[in-house]
Design a protein around this motif. Structure first.
Motif, PDB file in Angstrom:
ATOM      1  N   SER A   1       0.847  -1.197   0.000  1.00  0.00           N
ATOM      2  CA  SER A   1       0.000   0.000   0.000  1.00  0.00           C
ATOM      3  C   SER A   1       0.880   1.244   0.000  1.00  0.00           C
ATOM      4  O   SER A   1       1.878   1.321   0.719  1.00  0.00           O
ATOM      5  CB  SER A   1      -0.910   0.011   1.231  1.00  0.00           C
ATOM      6  OG  SER A   1      -1.748  -1.121   1.242  1.00  0.00           O
ATOM      7  N   GLY A   2       0.521   2.212  -0.816  1.00  0.00           N
ATOM      8  CA  GLY A   2       1.297   3.434  -0.910  1.00  0.00           C
ATOM      9  C   GLY A   2       0.434   4.665  -0.753  1.00  0.00           C
ATOM     10  O   GLY A   2      -0.801   4.586  -0.703  1.00  0.00           O
ATOM     11  N   VAL A   3       1.085   5.808  -0.698  1.00  0.00           N
ATOM     12  CA  VAL A   3       0.358   7.062  -0.534  1.00  0.00           C
ATOM     13  C   VAL A   3      -0.083   7.634  -1.871  1.00  0.00           C
ATOM     14  O   VAL A   3      -0.907   8.540  -1.922  1.00  0.00           O
ATOM     15  CB  VAL A   3       1.226   8.098   0.219  1.00  0.00           C
ATOM     16  CG1 VAL A   3       1.529   7.611   1.626  1.00  0.00           C
ATOM     17  CG2 VAL A   3       2.530   8.365  -0.531  1.00  0.00           C
ATOM     18  N   ASP A   4       0.470   7.114  -2.962  1.00  0.00           N
ATOM     19  CA  ASP A   4       0.145   7.621  -4.289  1.00  0.00           C
ATOM     20  C   ASP A   4      -0.886   6.703  -4.946  1.00  0.00           C
ATOM     21  O   ASP A   4      -0.555   5.586  -5.353  1.00  0.00           O
ATOM     22  CB  ASP A   4       1.409   7.708  -5.148  1.00  0.00           C
ATOM     23  CG  ASP A   4       1.161   8.349  -6.501  1.00  0.00           C
ATOM     24  OD1 ASP A   4      -0.007   8.637  -6.816  1.00  0.00           O
ATOM     25  OD2 ASP A   4       2.133   8.560  -7.245  1.00  0.00           O
ATOM     26  N   PRO A   5      -2.132   7.137  -5.052  1.00  0.00           N
ATOM     27  CA  PRO A   5      -3.158   6.262  -5.639  1.00  0.00           C
ATOM     28  C   PRO A   5      -2.986   6.024  -7.130  1.00  0.00           C
ATOM     29  O   PRO A   5      -3.668   5.159  -7.697  1.00  0.00           O
ATOM     30  CB  PRO A   5      -4.458   7.029  -5.354  1.00  0.00           C
ATOM     31  CG  PRO A   5      -4.036   8.470  -5.282  1.00  0.00           C
ATOM     32  CD  PRO A   5      -2.670   8.457  -4.666  1.00  0.00           C
TER      33      PRO A   5
ATOM     34  N   THR B   1       7.273  -0.581  -8.980  1.00  0.00           N
ATOM     35  CA  THR B   1       6.121   0.324  -8.978  1.00  0.00           C
ATOM     36  C   THR B   1       5.709   0.597 -10.415  1.00  0.00           C
ATOM     37  O   THR B   1       6.546   0.867 -11.276  1.00  0.00           O
ATOM     38  CB  THR B   1       6.453   1.639  -8.265  1.00  0.00           C
ATOM     39  OG1 THR B   1       6.816   1.376  -6.902  1.00  0.00           O
ATOM     40  CG2 THR B   1       5.257   2.582  -8.283  1.00  0.00           C
ATOM     41  N   SER B   2       4.400   0.513 -10.651  1.00  0.00           N
ATOM     42  CA  SER B   2       3.849   0.714 -11.987  1.00  0.00           C
ATOM     43  C   SER B   2       2.721   1.740 -11.922  1.00  0.00           C
ATOM     44  O   SER B   2       1.989   1.797 -10.928  1.00  0.00           O
ATOM     45  CB  SER B   2       3.303  -0.605 -12.535  1.00  0.00           C
ATOM     46  OG  SER B   2       2.588  -0.407 -13.746  1.00  0.00           O
ATOM     47  N   PRO B   3       2.568   2.556 -12.981  1.00  0.00           N
ATOM     48  CA  PRO B   3       1.400   3.443 -13.033  1.00  0.00           C
ATOM     49  C   PRO B   3       0.117   2.626 -13.056  1.00  0.00           C
ATOM     50  O   PRO B   3       0.008   1.652 -13.785  1.00  0.00           O
ATOM     51  CB  PRO B   3       1.577   4.205 -14.353  1.00  0.00           C
ATOM     52  CG  PRO B   3       3.028   4.054 -14.700  1.00  0.00           C
ATOM     53  CD  PRO B   3       3.443   2.725 -14.157  1.00  0.00           C
ATOM     54  N   CYS B   4      -0.859   3.022 -12.262  1.00  0.00           N
ATOM     55  CA  CYS B   4      -2.109   2.269 -12.175  1.00  0.00           C
ATOM     56  C   CYS B   4      -2.860   2.259 -13.495  1.00  0.00           C
ATOM     57  O   CYS B   4      -3.562   1.304 -13.799  1.00  0.00           O
ATOM     58  CB  CYS B   4      -3.004   2.852 -11.088  1.00  0.00           C
ATOM     59  SG  CYS B   4      -2.555   2.325  -9.424  1.00  0.00           S
TER      60      CYS B   4
ATOM     61  N   THR C   1       0.872   1.466  -8.335  1.00  0.00           N
ATOM     62  CA  THR C   1       0.765   0.224  -7.576  1.00  0.00           C
ATOM     63  C   THR C   1       2.165  -0.352  -7.399  1.00  0.00           C
ATOM     64  O   THR C   1       2.932  -0.423  -8.354  1.00  0.00           O
ATOM     65  CB  THR C   1      -0.117  -0.800  -8.305  1.00  0.00           C
ATOM     66  OG1 THR C   1      -1.448  -0.291  -8.413  1.00  0.00           O
ATOM     67  CG2 THR C   1      -0.143  -2.123  -7.551  1.00  0.00           C
ATOM     68  N   SER C   2       2.480  -0.745  -6.171  1.00  0.00           N
ATOM     69  CA  SER C   2       3.810  -1.278  -5.865  1.00  0.00           C
ATOM     70  C   SER C   2       3.708  -2.728  -5.413  1.00  0.00           C
ATOM     71  O   SER C   2       2.755  -3.120  -4.727  1.00  0.00           O
ATOM     72  CB  SER C   2       4.492  -0.450  -4.771  1.00  0.00           C
ATOM     73  OG  SER C   2       4.746   0.873  -5.209  1.00  0.00           O
ATOM     74  N   VAL C   3       4.695  -3.501  -5.813  1.00  0.00           N
ATOM     75  CA  VAL C   3       4.779  -4.914  -5.446  1.00  0.00           C
ATOM     76  C   VAL C   3       6.148  -5.183  -4.858  1.00  0.00           C
ATOM     77  O   VAL C   3       7.169  -4.784  -5.432  1.00  0.00           O
ATOM     78  CB  VAL C   3       4.550  -5.828  -6.673  1.00  0.00           C
ATOM     79  CG1 VAL C   3       4.651  -7.302  -6.271  1.00  0.00           C
ATOM     80  CG2 VAL C   3       3.206  -5.535  -7.327  1.00  0.00           C
ATOM     81  N   ARG C   4       6.168  -5.843  -3.726  1.00  0.00           N
ATOM     82  CA  ARG C   4       7.422  -6.285  -3.117  1.00  0.00           C
ATOM     83  C   ARG C   4       7.682  -7.720  -3.544  1.00  0.00           C
ATOM     84  O   ARG C   4       6.800  -8.575  -3.440  1.00  0.00           O
ATOM     85  CB  ARG C   4       7.370  -6.191  -1.598  1.00  0.00           C
ATOM     86  CG  ARG C   4       8.643  -6.699  -0.913  1.00  0.00           C
ATOM     87  CD  ARG C   4       8.528  -6.657   0.607  1.00  0.00           C
ATOM     88  NE  ARG C   4       8.495  -5.281   1.093  1.00  0.00           N
ATOM     89  CZ  ARG C   4       7.446  -4.712   1.667  1.00  0.00           C
ATOM     90  NH1 ARG C   4       6.317  -5.413   1.814  1.00  0.00           N
ATOM     91  NH2 ARG C   4       7.497  -3.466   2.092  1.00  0.00           N
ATOM     92  N   VAL C   5       8.893  -7.993  -4.017  1.00  0.00           N
ATOM     93  CA  VAL C   5       9.271  -9.332  -4.463  1.00  0.00           C
ATOM     94  C   VAL C   5      10.510  -9.762  -3.698  1.00  0.00           C
ATOM     95  O   VAL C   5      11.485  -9.015  -3.618  1.00  0.00           O
ATOM     96  CB  VAL C   5       9.562  -9.365  -5.979  1.00  0.00           C
ATOM     97  CG1 VAL C   5       9.801 -10.802  -6.442  1.00  0.00           C
ATOM     98  CG2 VAL C   5       8.430  -8.736  -6.774  1.00  0.00           C
ATOM     99  N   ILE C   6      10.455 -10.964  -3.142  1.00  0.00           N
ATOM    100  CA  ILE C   6      11.586 -11.488  -2.378  1.00  0.00           C
ATOM    101  C   ILE C   6      11.935 -12.874  -2.907  1.00  0.00           C
ATOM    102  O   ILE C   6      11.049 -13.697  -3.167  1.00  0.00           O
ATOM    103  CB  ILE C   6      11.262 -11.564  -0.875  1.00  0.00           C
ATOM    104  CG1 ILE C   6      11.003 -10.154  -0.320  1.00  0.00           C
ATOM    105  CG2 ILE C   6      12.398 -12.226  -0.101  1.00  0.00           C
ATOM    106  CD1 ILE C   6      10.589 -10.133   1.128  1.00  0.00           C
ATOM    107  N   GLY C   7      13.231 -13.135  -3.085  1.00  0.00           N
ATOM    108  CA  GLY C   7      13.700 -14.440  -3.513  1.00  0.00           C
ATOM    109  C   GLY C   7      14.384 -15.165  -2.371  1.00  0.00           C
ATOM    110  O   GLY C   7      15.183 -14.562  -1.635  1.00  0.00           O
TER     111      GLY C   7
END
Length: 309
Positions: A264-268, A290-293, A271-277
């Motif tokens: 969740s971010g402050v910029d509507p 982060t990608s433009p909605c 959209t941000s995704v966290r990826v962990i390997g």
């Protein structure tokens, strides 16, 4: 192709994969690198219909950093070059395709240089990219150069994996990760929602450009992007912002698990995704995308792990 940059300076053999076309020193530790993005490439294909692949920004930063290290700081071409961190922030409108190859200028500033035995060991590059005199984005990279003998000592018995075939596991359906061909899919089904197994194709001409004893960092970046696409549920996922840090080498002989969550971010408008390997209980890398909605089709997002063909 108009490139005049030796392939060994950017660790690429195929001229079609060499992005820098030249370089000039502006002053101490500052350089201007000319570059060209192809209008068509077998792997770095358009995203969201009419945009250059944002991972071209990451690849441009990576190649520009290696070019300067080899050409200007005297790093031998047989040294191992490892990126421990890489980030970029690109203007989505500046990524728009115009049907022609795109000429870029990459302003590179080198800092945090350290040496060992008279050889460059660590450096950080900070870059500003412009395209046709228009701002494209910024980025940075943190790299370490290790001599071939030192690298063999560090890797030890792991060097036995060099060039060894790796079984190719089934992949998710290409369209689910924004790809057209199954050979470009780097994720296979996981054991639960939000998790996938890294799919290693050592015959891939771009991701595995030469025999390796570990998984190249660009494979992990592509895995992060594909996992983000699956998590959002839209093939038009456009990661214009990326920040990745690597903790350890990803080995070829053990399953690597990719996990995601939407942040969740402050910029509507984004959209941000966290990826962990993870591998063998250890974290390999952490990546934020982060990608433009407006590029996304969030409605009906799912974590589909259907197999390809």
């Amino acid at each position: 192709m108009t490139t005049h940059v030796p392939g060994e300076f950017v660790h690429r053999a195929d001229p079609a994969d060499i992005i820098p076309t030249g370089w000039t020193q502006l002053r101490e530790n500052r350089f201007s690198v000319s570059a060209r993005w192809p209008a068509a490439h077998p792997f770095f294909s358009p995203v969201a219909g009419d945009r250059h692949d944002p991972l071209l920004v990451a690849e441009t930063i990576r190649q520009a950093t290696m070019l300067i290290a080899h050409a200007e700081f005297g790093v031998p071409v047989d040294d191992q070059f490892v990126m421990w961190g890489l980030s970029y922030n690109a203007d989505p409108e500046a990524l728009t395709l115009d049907g022609l190859s795109s000429d870029l200028t990459v302003d590179v500033v080198c800092s945090d240089l350290s040496s060992s035995g008279g050889r460059l060991r660590d450096l950080r590059t900070t870059v500003v990219l412009t395209r046709d005199d228009r701002f494209l984005g910024t980025g940075s990279a943190l790299a370490r150069c290790t001599s071939a003998p030192a690298y063999r000592r560090i890797r030890g018995a792991r060097m036995a994996a060099l060039g060894r075939p790796v079984p190719l596991i089934p992949g998710v359906a290409p369209h689910l990760v924004g790809r057209e061909l199954s050979k470009d899919v780097v994720l296979g089904p996981g054991t639960r929602p939000g998790q996938w197994q890294l799919r290693i194709n050592t015959d891939h001409p771009t991701l595995f450009r030469r025999p390796n004893d570990h998984v190249p960092g660009m494979v992990l970046l592509e895995a992060a992007r594909q996992a983000g696409t699956l998590t959002i549920g839209a093939g038009a996922f456009l990661p214009t912002v990326m920040d990745v840090s690597f903790s350890r080498y990803a080995e070829l002989d053990s399953p690597c698990w990719i996990e995601t969550e939407i942040v969740s971010g402050v910029d509507p408008s984004t959209t941000s995704v966290r990826v962990i390997g993870h591998q063998d209980g250890h974290r390999l890398f952490h990546c934020m995308l982060t990608s433009p909605c407006r590029e996304l089709a969030v409605a009906g997002a799912g974590l589909d792990t259907r197999l390809a063909g």
